[in-house]
Motif scaffolding. Sequence first.
Motif, PDB file in Angstrom:
ATOM      1  N   GLU A 143       8.277  23.414   9.668  1.00  0.00           N
ATOM      2  CA  GLU A 143       8.394  24.591  10.522  1.00  0.00           C
ATOM      3  C   GLU A 143       8.963  24.171  11.876  1.00  0.00           C
ATOM      4  O   GLU A 143       8.544  23.160  12.460  1.00  0.00           O
ATOM      5  CB  GLU A 143       7.035  25.265  10.707  1.00  0.00           C
ATOM      6  CG  GLU A 143       7.100  26.553  11.503  1.00  0.00           C
ATOM      7  CD  GLU A 143       5.732  27.220  11.628  1.00  0.00           C
ATOM      8  OE1 GLU A 143       5.686  28.366  12.086  1.00  0.00           O
ATOM      9  OE2 GLU A 143       4.726  26.584  11.262  1.00  0.00           O
TER      10      GLU A 143
ATOM     11  N   SER B  94       9.430  24.151  15.818  1.00  0.00           N
ATOM     12  CA  SER B  94       8.554  24.437  16.950  1.00  0.00           C
ATOM     13  C   SER B  94       9.372  24.780  18.187  1.00  0.00           C
ATOM     14  O   SER B  94       9.328  25.887  18.698  1.00  0.00           O
ATOM     15  CB  SER B  94       7.617  23.250  17.220  1.00  0.00           C
ATOM     16  OG  SER B  94       8.353  22.038  17.306  1.00  0.00           O
ATOM     17  N   SER B  95      10.179  23.809  18.687  1.00  0.00           N
ATOM     18  CA  SER B  95      11.051  24.092  19.832  1.00  0.00           C
ATOM     19  C   SER B  95      12.167  23.053  19.857  1.00  0.00           C
ATOM     20  O   SER B  95      11.997  21.934  19.368  1.00  0.00           O
ATOM     21  CB  SER B  95      10.255  24.061  21.138  1.00  0.00           C
ATOM     22  OG  SER B  95       9.697  22.767  21.343  1.00  0.00           O
TER      23      SER B  95
ATOM     24  N   LEU C 151       8.944  18.402  15.295  1.00  0.00           N
ATOM     25  CA  LEU C 151       8.753  19.595  14.461  1.00  0.00           C
ATOM     26  C   LEU C 151       7.457  19.444  13.675  1.00  0.00           C
ATOM     27  O   LEU C 151       6.875  18.362  13.631  1.00  0.00           O
ATOM     28  CB  LEU C 151       9.947  19.862  13.539  1.00  0.00           C
ATOM     29  CG  LEU C 151      10.444  18.817  12.534  1.00  0.00           C
ATOM     30  CD1 LEU C 151       9.490  18.630  11.374  1.00  0.00           C
ATOM     31  CD2 LEU C 151      11.785  19.257  11.971  1.00  0.00           C
ATOM     32  N   LYS C 152       7.021  20.547  13.069  1.00  0.00           N
ATOM     33  CA  LYS C 152       5.773  20.536  12.306  1.00  0.00           C
ATOM     34  C   LYS C 152       6.079  20.234  10.844  1.00  0.00           C
ATOM     35  O   LYS C 152       6.912  20.902  10.230  1.00  0.00           O
ATOM     36  CB  LYS C 152       5.067  21.880  12.418  1.00  0.00           C
ATOM     37  CG  LYS C 152       4.579  22.222  13.817  1.00  0.00           C
ATOM     38  CD  LYS C 152       3.925  23.599  13.817  1.00  0.00           C
ATOM     39  CE  LYS C 152       3.494  23.997  15.217  1.00  0.00           C
ATOM     40  NZ  LYS C 152       2.925  25.379  15.233  1.00  0.00           N
TER      41      LYS C 152
END
Length: 806
Positions: free
Chosen positions: A197, A199-200, A250-251
């Motif tokens: 996923e 994130s930024s 990131l995740k």
Amino acid sequence: MDRQFLYADVSLPVPLDRAFTYRLPETLRHRVQTGCRLLVPFGGRKLTGVAVRTHNDPPEAEVRDALRLIDAEPVFDEHLLRLAQFIANYYCAPLGEVLRGMAPLGGEMRKTKIWALTDKGHQVTRQLVMETGDPDSATALLRALEARPLADATLERRIPGAKKLLKSLEKKGFVAQEENLAERDPLRAPASKLRVEFSSRPEGVKLLKAERELLAFLELHPGEHNLEALSRQVKNASTAARALARRGLLKLQTEALTADTQWASAPHQLNGDQDAALAAILAALREASYQTFLLHGVTGSGKTEVYLSAIEEALRLGRGALLLVPEIALTPAVAGQFHARFGDQVAILHSAFNDSERAAQWRRLRSGAARVGVGTRSAVFAPVQNLGLIIVDEEHDNSYKQEETPRYHGRDAAIIRAHMAGGVVVLGSATPSLESRHNAERGKSKLLSLDSRIGGRPMPQVEIVDMREEFLETRQNALFSRRLVEAVNARLEAGEQTILLMNRRGYSSAVTCRACGERVECPNCAVGLTHHRRDKRLLCHYCGHAARIPEKCPQCGSEHVYFVGSGSEKVEDELHRSFPRARVARLDRDTVTTKHHYQHILGGFREGNYDILVGTQMIAKGHDIPNVTFVGVVSADIGLGMPDFRAAERTFQLLTQVAGRAGRHHLPGHVLLQTINPDHYAVRCAAAQDYAKFYEKEIEFRRLMRYPPFSAMANILVRAEKQEDALRLSAELARILGEPGPGMKVLGPAEAPVPRLKNEFRYQMLIKTTSRPNLNERLRELRRYAADAKWPATALVIDVDPLSLL
């Protein structure tokens, strides 16, 4: 300041009934708590154990240092440690082996084999360093290991021929192989098991091209993505995602397991019996005190809906809940219903999942992220927070009893755990075990009854076919009676489905010589080999030994070898011959090797892709298939001839359960039992669906013979590779037991019903007594003797409350 402890007593997964004391390094003295796991040296190995006590009492002998603390927080709380101690004491098992089976966290650790220098190797290496400047391969290898232990693959890359050299150096005592344990990196999981996923977008960070492309894609497509699917859209996505996740950009996390909601059914209005049963359970939950209920409901009476409603109330009261089901096969069905009702609050625990999946589910319960646990036998140890309700579905089922150390019974462990937690336990079954029903009569539990099927649906009509008369009338030794063939044809014409039970695997149960009468036996076990026609081999169902089908008798050389008996594979074959247009599926241990196989076969049958489902007892319990209107039992008396006092009970339960698969919805059901013992009370009572009459007859037999529930019982098994050793050891135990004393009876020693298994000769004794404390004391006496006499760790097997005497 936290109190510091110098020592920890650690329980290890070894067959020794004691804890081992280790010195805690200074960095661990304020961190180790009771219930935490520690990595410790044990001989030449490194083992994971559980700290059961921390203290400052100096040990009498020199002790070794603990190597590493694995858990920052205890894995086992006080309640689970107390339960483990009870299991160890009651079932005569080492505490370390009990604790090992309680937490499925092996998937979090990665085991590797590494090579290290011995003390002798260190001395030789130091001497070589001083003596030579241009080392040969052996010296280079020793010098490499002087720096740190290494895996053989690493050494082979550095020094060609290292594997051969290592064996030579090991014989000289210079190197030794050790087991190394390290935490498994969750980011190394297969791409199919990971979700990524965005994130930024990182600022001022240098990225590779693949990493930039991946972040750009995720920014344009927000939300979670399966990494395997993502790799088909973005080049090198898997490598890039792992690299970014390690840098925190990131995740990336393990994908949560989900249940197949095709099994779910919509909630329905409870009938009067269900309402009354639920009201009693809810009252006990609100009192927040221990109580046991026996929910005796006929097949199709809606027990599951009572379970779901009770769990809803437990969650509303802030308590956790645990549901046990007897076999892996039932879990997808039950889990689907529970996921539909409770969503992500459900964690699924059973052995069909891999180690990492089980560990992830266990952690969800431990953290409180999931509040409902669903699983098989070992799920009774799940770390459900603030546990208030335990439900044991099909409580009579034999698979709740573990057949290896620790030999605990999941149902009984659930009762003890509920008692310790001040919770409510519900035992549900259409055919309760005699022990559970007897406990309800004595007031140890409260009996709740569901006497009719939901929606006023009728129980199936059951017909008995005497196969002796069938043979006299047809002069054919047919597998299917004429009535069974007619019934199956009628269902095929009506577009309805059929279940056929044959509770024996394989094609033929034995291979025999007509000339000399010898049967082909397993070389490792005193049992005949079973013929599996599709695999073209003979197979031992105990040890797994496989052999070719002989063209001649191994004993006398005769060519007159023939196959005796029938199994589920033969039934499937006969179905294809008798009903060539029917779509037939088989469900047994030979066709189901993974959870996906099971779901594929049973899911296909539920969706109408098959007309007939044939199988062993896997098809008999818990399944709710709307279009099944006929159930046939090919041989209803297979289990009646077993040398076991529970044979009649097992037969009654199996026949009643499989009969309950018919007519569970809008269409009426019909059941046909083929038997050569039509007058046996187990068969008669199952045909009449009359549990009360069976219980009355069977409980009287148990009372007269002083079998459970009227006595406490233990099976003592002695095993040895040589028959004379097994005889000698069993005679020693008989001498130790001496005169049993009042209220106790010792049968044996004698050969076990299967006298040799997996190359070990087996002799057994059966102890029956009216006093549980007396039994426990005698068993402790036997264990002390075996330990003092230094018996091999596997020579003595004690099975308390045995379900099988084979």
